[in-house]
Write a protein that holds these residues in place. Sequence first.
Motif, PDB file in Angstrom:
ATOM      1  N   PHE A  20       0.779  -1.245   0.000  1.00 53.89           N
ATOM      2  CA  PHE A  20       0.000   0.000   0.000  1.00 53.89           C
ATOM      3  C   PHE A  20       0.813   1.300   0.000  1.00 53.89           C
ATOM      4  N   LEU A  21       2.115   1.244   0.237  1.00 51.90           N
ATOM      5  CA  LEU A  21       2.862   2.491   0.352  1.00 51.90           C
ATOM      6  C   LEU A  21       3.472   2.969  -0.960  1.00 51.90           C
ATOM      7  N   SER A  22       3.547   2.108  -1.958  1.00 55.27           N
ATOM      8  CA  SER A  22       4.077   2.492  -3.273  1.00 55.27           C
ATOM      9  C   SER A  22       5.437   3.181  -3.171  1.00 55.27           C
ATOM     10  N   GLY A  23       6.301   2.614  -2.333  1.00 57.96           N
ATOM     11  CA  GLY A  23       7.658   3.133  -2.218  1.00 57.96           C
ATOM     12  C   GLY A  23       7.842   4.233  -1.204  1.00 57.96           C
ATOM     13  N   ARG A  24       6.763   4.749  -0.621  1.00 61.83           N
ATOM     14  CA  ARG A  24       6.907   5.798   0.390  1.00 61.83           C
ATOM     15  C   ARG A  24       7.560   5.241   1.655  1.00 61.83           C
ATOM     16  N   LYS A  25       8.307   6.074   2.338  1.00 57.20           N
ATOM     17  CA  LYS A  25       9.063   5.647   3.518  1.00 57.20           C
ATOM     18  C   LYS A  25       8.172   5.585   4.754  1.00 57.20           C
ATOM     19  N   LYS A  26       8.566   4.745   5.687  1.00 55.19           N
ATOM     20  CA  LYS A  26       7.922   4.701   7.001  1.00 55.19           C
ATOM     21  C   LYS A  26       8.697   5.610   7.953  1.00 55.19           C
ATOM     22  N   HIS A  27       7.965   6.251   8.872  1.00 56.40           N
ATOM     23  CA  HIS A  27       8.566   7.183   9.828  1.00 56.40           C
ATOM     24  C   HIS A  27       8.146   6.798  11.244  1.00 56.40           C
ATOM     25  N   THR A  28       8.976   7.090  12.192  1.00 54.82           N
ATOM     26  CA  THR A  28       8.618   6.933  13.602  1.00 54.82           C
ATOM     27  C   THR A  28       8.735   8.277  14.297  1.00 54.82           C
ATOM     28  N   PHE A  29       7.914   8.445  15.350  1.00 53.64           N
ATOM     29  CA  PHE A  29       7.914   9.687  16.116  1.00 53.64           C
ATOM     30  C   PHE A  29       7.932   9.352  17.603  1.00 53.64           C
ATOM     31  N   PRO A  30       8.662  10.112  18.393  1.00 50.95           N
ATOM     32  CA  PRO A  30       8.827   9.771  19.812  1.00 50.95           C
ATOM     33  C   PRO A  30       7.532   9.715  20.615  1.00 50.95           C
ATOM     34  N   PHE A  31       6.494  10.487  20.206  1.00 48.32           N
ATOM     35  CA  PHE A  31       5.280  10.521  21.027  1.00 48.32           C
ATOM     36  C   PHE A  31       4.518   9.192  20.988  1.00 48.32           C
ATOM     37  N   ALA A  32       4.700   8.403  19.906  1.00 47.48           N
ATOM     38  CA  ALA A  32       4.021   7.103  19.771  1.00 47.48           C
ATOM     39  C   ALA A  32       5.103   6.027  19.751  1.00 47.48           C
ATOM     40  N   LYS A  33       5.330   5.406  20.887  1.00 49.47           N
ATOM     41  CA  LYS A  33       6.482   4.513  21.060  1.00 49.47           C
ATOM     42  C   LYS A  33       6.405   3.253  20.202  1.00 49.47           C
ATOM     43  N   ASN A  34       5.208   2.760  19.954  1.00 53.22           N
ATOM     44  CA  ASN A  34       5.078   1.433  19.342  1.00 53.22           C
ATOM     45  C   ASN A  34       4.548   1.454  17.910  1.00 53.22           C
ATOM     46  N   LEU A  35       4.456   2.654  17.301  1.00 56.27           N
ATOM     47  CA  LEU A  35       3.848   2.751  15.973  1.00 56.27           C
ATOM     48  C   LEU A  35       4.802   3.383  14.972  1.00 56.27           C
ATOM     49  N   SER A  36       4.553   3.065  13.703  1.00 54.90           N
ATOM     50  CA  SER A  36       5.227   3.763  12.607  1.00 54.90           C
ATOM     51  C   SER A  36       4.167   4.424  11.746  1.00 54.90           C
ATOM     52  N   PHE A  37       4.595   5.394  10.953  1.00 53.13           N
ATOM     53  CA  PHE A  37       3.670   6.209  10.173  1.00 53.13           C
ATOM     54  C   PHE A  37       4.185   6.346   8.748  1.00 53.13           C
ATOM     55  N   TYR A  38       3.287   6.765   7.850  1.00 50.87           N
ATOM     56  CA  TYR A  38       3.704   7.167   6.513  1.00 50.87           C
ATOM     57  C   TYR A  38       3.116   8.549   6.235  1.00 50.87           C
ATOM     58  N   LYS A  39       3.783   9.284   5.364  1.00 46.87           N
ATOM     59  CA  LYS A  39       3.354  10.635   5.035  1.00 46.87           C
ATOM     60  C   LYS A  39       2.236  10.572   4.013  1.00 46.87           C
ATOM     61  N   SER A  40       1.085  11.133   4.347  1.00 51.39           N
ATOM     62  CA  SER A  40      -0.058  11.100   3.431  1.00 51.39           C
ATOM     63  C   SER A  40       0.114  12.160   2.351  1.00 51.39           C
ATOM     64  N   ARG A  41      -0.850  12.202   1.442  1.00 51.14           N
ATOM     65  CA  ARG A  41      -0.785  13.197   0.378  1.00 51.14           C
ATOM     66  C   ARG A  41      -1.254  14.573   0.867  1.00 51.14           C
ATOM     67  N   VAL A  42      -1.811  14.613   2.078  1.00 49.42           N
ATOM     68  CA  VAL A  42      -2.161  15.895   2.696  1.00 49.42           C
ATOM     69  C   VAL A  42      -0.908  16.438   3.382  1.00 49.42           C
ATOM     70  N   PRO A  43      -0.449  17.613   3.046  1.00 49.86           N
ATOM     71  CA  PRO A  43       0.784  18.142   3.646  1.00 49.86           C
ATOM     72  C   PRO A  43       0.713  18.189   5.174  1.00 49.86           C
ATOM     73  N   GLY A  44       1.741  17.659   5.804  1.00 46.15           N
ATOM     74  CA  GLY A  44       1.826  17.704   7.259  1.00 46.15           C
ATOM     75  C   GLY A  44       1.021  16.642   7.983  1.00 46.15           C
ATOM     76  N   LEU A  45       0.383  15.713   7.255  1.00 44.88           N
ATOM     77  CA  LEU A  45      -0.421  14.665   7.891  1.00 44.88           C
ATOM     78  C   LEU A  45       0.275  13.316   7.754  1.00 44.88           C
ATOM     79  N   TYR A  46       0.444  12.645   8.897  1.00 44.94           N
ATOM     80  CA  TYR A  46       1.018  11.299   8.925  1.00 44.94           C
ATOM     81  C   TYR A  46      -0.037  10.315   9.440  1.00 44.94           C
ATOM     82  N   ILE A  47      -0.077   9.119   8.822  1.00 43.29           N
ATOM     83  CA  ILE A  47      -1.070   8.097   9.165  1.00 43.29           C
ATOM     84  C   ILE A  47      -0.347   6.828   9.578  1.00 43.29           C
TER      85      ILE A  47
END
Length: 413
Positions: A20-47
């Motif tokens: 489902f990511l079509s080559g987009r990178k996964k990101h992690t953020f300190p506030f959510a210790k156990n999850l990873s995110f991807y950058k959506s097509r909406v600027p500034g939104l991570y899912i």
Amino acid sequence: MIKDNPFSSATFVDYWGKHFLSGRKKHTFPFAKNLSFYKSRVPGLYINTGKNLTKGTNLELGEASREEKGNCFLIYDVIDFDSHQTKLNNYGLGHYAVRQYPGYLIDLEPYTSLDDFLSKTFKKSSRYKLRKYKKRLEECFDISFKAYKGEISREEYDTIFVNFRKLLEKRFEEKQISNNNLNTDEWDFYKDVAYPMILENKASLLVLYKNEEPISITLSYLSDNRVFDAITVFDTDYAKFHLGSIKIMYLVDWCLKNGWKTLDFSKGHFDYKLRWSNKRFDFHYHIWFDKKSWKAQVTAYTLKLYFTFKQYLREKKINEKLHKLTFAIRNKESNNLQYSFEETLQNYTEEDLIPLDMALPESTWFNKICYEFLYLFPENEKNIKVYQLRDRGSLYLIKGTDNESLVRVNFDK
């Protein structure tokens, strides 16, 4: 808190990204210790990775940092949440939690066996009926149950998944609603990810067989003590035997015998979940955002309004009407099989009867009729024969060892 959540496992996350990511990178953020995110097509939104294909996310809060600055985060299907208010106040992050779906589960800890569970859950009359359904099914057919966990050959796995899809297509065609699990992208993901997770003991296929034919299949994911019922289906030809209830009895029995403490029916309301579960909970979509960023605030509030409106439509059952409409558009024609059993008032000779070979693919449409006959007139499947009456194409004769019946058949478009 769900320990060893399968939807946070490297295998699940990696395969989801592959599909489902079509080559987009996964990101992690300190506030959510156990999850990873991807950058959506909406600027500034991570899912969160996994999005709405998980069957329950637990969110463990960490410490916020500069990395969250200016951003908004959407986390689907949160059921376990570390909600210490002191942490929330120190993050610099705003937060919305929007209720979406009800969830249902069976807490199995109070029970020692299937009989113990039935005795403490259902009234005497209901227990009698459930046991009668199961006994009748096992009398009429050669029934076996197998749980694939930790080991399965690729050939056997592929065969089960072919049957799995056929049963789902058949089930939802009869219900005349569309089902997103059957969408090509979702189905390909489920088939791809389940095999390695079974080998890792993070998933299982629970299959009820008649002879060697699957008649009920459940894909489940596994944590350390919780079984997530992800996708489940049974052959509707056996509906008269209440196969859906029988399947749950086998699942409860397997869970109790193997030490699982929770059987989770996952998100969404169905009458059978309400009947069998002893605990209800809610799935929430969490929206986190930088409180100092105007852009993040607008994005977060827009998401809150959107998902609140979706939940309103869901409560008004607009989504059910939409699924039916989608099915109607995709399937403009469907056959509706009508039939009735009639008493045989005469003896028929061999010249009057044309044998129907039930082993042939073109005869499978008659299975449901045969199985209802078996339920009404207890016989073993091996002992019945089916005939079409010569020159009377709409009439059939089912003969068992001790019982027989005429069947009048009609197809309505």
